[in-house]
Enzyme design. Structure first.
Site, PDB file in Angstrom:
ATOM      1  N   HIS A  52       2.647  -3.763   7.035  1.00  0.00           N
ATOM      2  CA  HIS A  52       1.411  -2.652   6.493  1.00  0.00           C
ATOM      3  C   HIS A  52       1.816  -1.521   7.246  1.00  0.00           C
ATOM      4  O   HIS A  52       2.386  -1.548   9.072  1.00  0.00           O
ATOM      5  CB  HIS A  52       0.674  -2.849   6.316  1.00  0.00           C
ATOM      6  CG  HIS A  52      -0.152  -4.441   5.472  1.00  0.00           C
ATOM      7  ND1 HIS A  52      -0.677  -3.633   4.196  1.00  0.00           N
ATOM      8  CD2 HIS A  52       0.947  -5.137   4.820  1.00  0.00           C
ATOM      9  CE1 HIS A  52      -0.586  -5.156   3.359  1.00  0.00           C
ATOM     10  NE2 HIS A  52      -0.094  -6.044   3.612  1.00  0.00           N
ATOM     11  N   HIS A  96       1.299  -1.306  -0.226  1.00  0.00           N
ATOM     12  CA  HIS A  96       0.270  -0.283  -0.373  1.00  0.00           C
ATOM     13  C   HIS A  96       0.858   1.088  -0.135  1.00  0.00           C
ATOM     14  O   HIS A  96       1.784   1.627   0.948  1.00  0.00           O
ATOM     15  CB  HIS A  96      -1.009  -0.726   1.449  1.00  0.00           C
ATOM     16  CG  HIS A  96      -2.157  -0.895   0.428  1.00  0.00           C
ATOM     17  ND1 HIS A  96      -2.438  -1.631   2.158  1.00  0.00           N
ATOM     18  CD2 HIS A  96      -2.658  -1.226  -0.251  1.00  0.00           C
ATOM     19  CE1 HIS A  96      -3.114  -2.772   1.890  1.00  0.00           C
ATOM     20  NE2 HIS A  96      -3.459  -2.711   0.443  1.00  0.00           N
ATOM     21  N   GLU A 125       0.483  -4.817  11.473  1.00  0.00           N
ATOM     22  CA  GLU A 125      -0.087  -3.596  11.427  1.00  0.00           C
ATOM     23  C   GLU A 125       0.690  -2.681  11.930  1.00  0.00           C
ATOM     24  O   GLU A 125       0.481  -3.424  13.372  1.00  0.00           O
ATOM     25  CB  GLU A 125      -1.613  -3.212  11.362  1.00  0.00           C
ATOM     26  CG  GLU A 125      -2.182  -4.494   9.986  1.00  0.00           C
ATOM     27  CD  GLU A 125      -2.370  -3.220   9.241  1.00  0.00           C
ATOM     28  OE1 GLU A 125      -2.124  -2.270   8.901  1.00  0.00           O
ATOM     29  OE2 GLU A 125      -2.889  -3.945   7.896  1.00  0.00           O
ATOM     30  N   ARG A 159      -2.653   5.004  -2.162  1.00  0.00           N
ATOM     31  CA  ARG A 159      -2.810   3.706  -1.842  1.00  0.00           C
ATOM     32  C   ARG A 159      -2.764   2.004  -2.675  1.00  0.00           C
ATOM     33  O   ARG A 159      -1.700   1.673  -2.309  1.00  0.00           O
ATOM     34  CB  ARG A 159      -3.959   3.228  -1.389  1.00  0.00           C
ATOM     35  CG  ARG A 159      -4.069   1.562  -0.362  1.00  0.00           C
ATOM     36  CD  ARG A 159      -5.754   2.161   0.015  1.00  0.00           C
ATOM     37  NE  ARG A 159      -5.746   0.440   0.083  1.00  0.00           N
ATOM     38  CZ  ARG A 159      -5.513  -0.323   1.926  1.00  0.00           C
ATOM     39  NH1 ARG A 159      -5.744   0.373   2.094  1.00  0.00           N
ATOM     40  NH2 ARG A 159      -6.653  -1.529   1.077  1.00  0.00           N
ATOM     41  N   GLU A 176       1.634   4.069   3.123  1.00  0.00           N
ATOM     42  CA  GLU A 176       2.484   3.126   3.979  1.00  0.00           C
ATOM     43  C   GLU A 176       3.558   2.903   4.499  1.00  0.00           C
ATOM     44  O   GLU A 176       4.449   2.426   4.741  1.00  0.00           O
ATOM     45  CB  GLU A 176       2.182   1.569   4.298  1.00  0.00           C
ATOM     46  CG  GLU A 176       0.566   2.047   4.419  1.00  0.00           C
ATOM     47  CD  GLU A 176      -0.604   0.363   4.143  1.00  0.00           C
ATOM     48  OE1 GLU A 176       0.183  -0.418   4.604  1.00  0.00           O
ATOM     49  OE2 GLU A 176      -1.549   0.110   4.271  1.00  0.00           O
TER      50      GLU A 176
END
Length: 453
Positions: A308, A185, A413, A239, A188
């Site tokens: 991520h 993405h 994440e 993104r 990020e």
């Protein structure tokens, strides 16, 4: 210093004047974190997903984070208040923050350009590197650590940027491997930076991690989208990939594009959506290259880690369905109940592989979360993607486990704090240091289970 700052300010003013025709204006945009209690409240929020002016950047089972444009923000806040939903303004002015960070990036980049380290290709990790700087750093590593580091070009992106995997190895045959990717993405930025900083830590102070395990690191899986976010501050929140699928809207969500329950849940068929899964599985050439690289090494790669942001989660398959109760407890002492419940369900379907993988995943996720917490008390939530975060189909970690046979498959994440995907560059090293503790745990697990002794 003043001259550099003035130059950067003029430069940013110029790039802000371009590229707005394809993006919602960030002028007056705010970032809200909204908590909800009822299905009705959640349903109300869902009505705004993919609506112009709304960008839902994170969703859990009790809150959502959303970016709202200036022309919609006051009306939306009033709606939240009418339906008794609490919200916090995380970023008062997204445009101002992005502009300030863009200037800081340029200033720091020019300061580092004066140093010998930068000239040699080494990163300072005091700013977020662009695509070119990432590749320069990878080349620097292969030149500095010739007996350990090598580069494997796995193909070109849609816009013909080379995709390079860094291999770290002390040599030897039949060694298990750990594969890391980041940056699927584009916005990020902390993910590629963290992957690279952990490599830096490993090569400088922890080369013992290479003795019995080989490492493959793909720092930027979506080079076109990543470079696009660096090309102009107006593009900072992009993104997707940058492919053209025949629509007026470009790009595909790479993490909905894998051939694993593709388009069954948590993905969109709308090309203008940020979660657009693409016209077909593996439509994105970048994902095809990763797929081919991993399948060529099927059996050798024992752990797959994809980085991520944001939210502080350690997630493992599945994203498309629930294999354990939604209220799965996080305490190790209650693990047995989950094992029994999962065993009954999986034995009914004769899916023993998935059961064993689930047990491996959970045990390792617990240990990694604990290791991170010891570093600077950052708390991670862990569990299946479906239960701990939100349903999604076609992600890379599900594919890695089911199609590539990698039993240890995780999505990290990383932290976002109050900034979300706009985490300041000052957090690169702290996030990298604490995440490296989890990497060491994963290495120890892979070594003890798969390496020859």
């Amino acid at each position: 210093m003043r001259v550099i700052f003035l130059f950067a300010t003029i430069f940013v003013a110029a790039v802000l004047a371009t590229g707005h025709q394809t993006h919602p204006s960030m002028q007056g945009m705010q970032s809200l974190s909204i908590s909800y209690d009822t299905p009705e409240q959640f349903s109300l929020l869902k009505n705004y997903v993919d609506d112009p002016g709304f960008d839902f950047v994170r969703s859990t089972n009790d809150l959502v984070d959303v970016l709202v444009t200036a022309d919609k923000i006051e009306e939306f806040k009033q709606l939240l208040e009418e339906h008794r939903m609490n919200y916090t303004v995380m970023i008062e002015d997204v445009h101002q923050l992005v502009t300030e960070q863009y200037i800081e990036q340029q200033v720091e980049r020019r300061l580092q350009a004066r140093s010998q380290d930068y000239a040699s290709g080494r990163l300072s990790f005091t700013y977020y590197p662009n695509y070119t700087e990432v590749n320069e750093y990878l080349t620097y590593l292969t030149q500095t650590y010739k007996n350990i580091a090598s580069l494997i070009t796995i193909g070109n992106s849609y816009e013909k940027r080379s995709m390079k995997v860094l291999k770290l190895s002390t040599g030897g045959a039949n060694k298990p491997a750990i594969f890391i990717d980041a940056g699927i993405h584009a916005r990020e930025w902390i993910a590629p930076a963290t992957a690279l900083y952990m490599v830096d830590l490993m090569l400088q102070n922890h080369r013992d991690l290479l003795t019995k395990v080989d490492w493959y690191v793909l720092p930027v899986l979506n080079p076109d989208g990543y470079e696009y976010t660096h090309s102009s501050s107006a593009n900072r929140l992009w993104r997707k990939t940058r492919s053209n699928t025949g629509s007026t809207c470009r790009g595909v969500d790479g993490n909905r594009n894998y051939d694993m329950q593709w388009m069954t849940i948590g993905a969109s068929s709308d090309p203008c959506s940020d979660t657009y899964a693409g016209p077909k599985p593996f439509s994105e050439v970048e994902n095809q290259h990763l797929r081919d690289f991993i399948l060529t090494r099927k059996g050798q790669i024992k752990a797959y880690l994809t980085f991520h942001s944001y939210g502080q989660y350690i997630l493992y398959p599945w994203g498309w369905t629930s294999n354990v109760p939604a209220n799965e407890p996080e305490l190790v002492s209650k693990l047995l109940m989950n094992i029994i419940a999962s065993a009954i369900m999986h034995f009914v379907t004769n899916n023993i592989f998935t059961l064993l993988s689930l047990l491996f995943q959970r045990n390792l996720a617990i240990q990694c979360a604990q290791a991170i917490a010891k570093s600077r008390r950052t708390r991670y939530t862990y569990g299946t993607s479906y239960n701990a975060l939100y349903p999604n189909s076609g992600p890379s970690d599900d594919w890695a486990m089911d199609k590539a046979g990698i039993k240890l498959s995780f999505t990290y994440e990383l932290p976002g704090g109050n900034y979300g995907d706009l985490l300041p560059a000052s957090e690169i090293k702290p996030v990298g240091i604490e995440t490296f503790e989890a990497l060491k745990v994963t290495h120890q697990y892979v070594t003890s289970k798969y390496a020859s002794h």
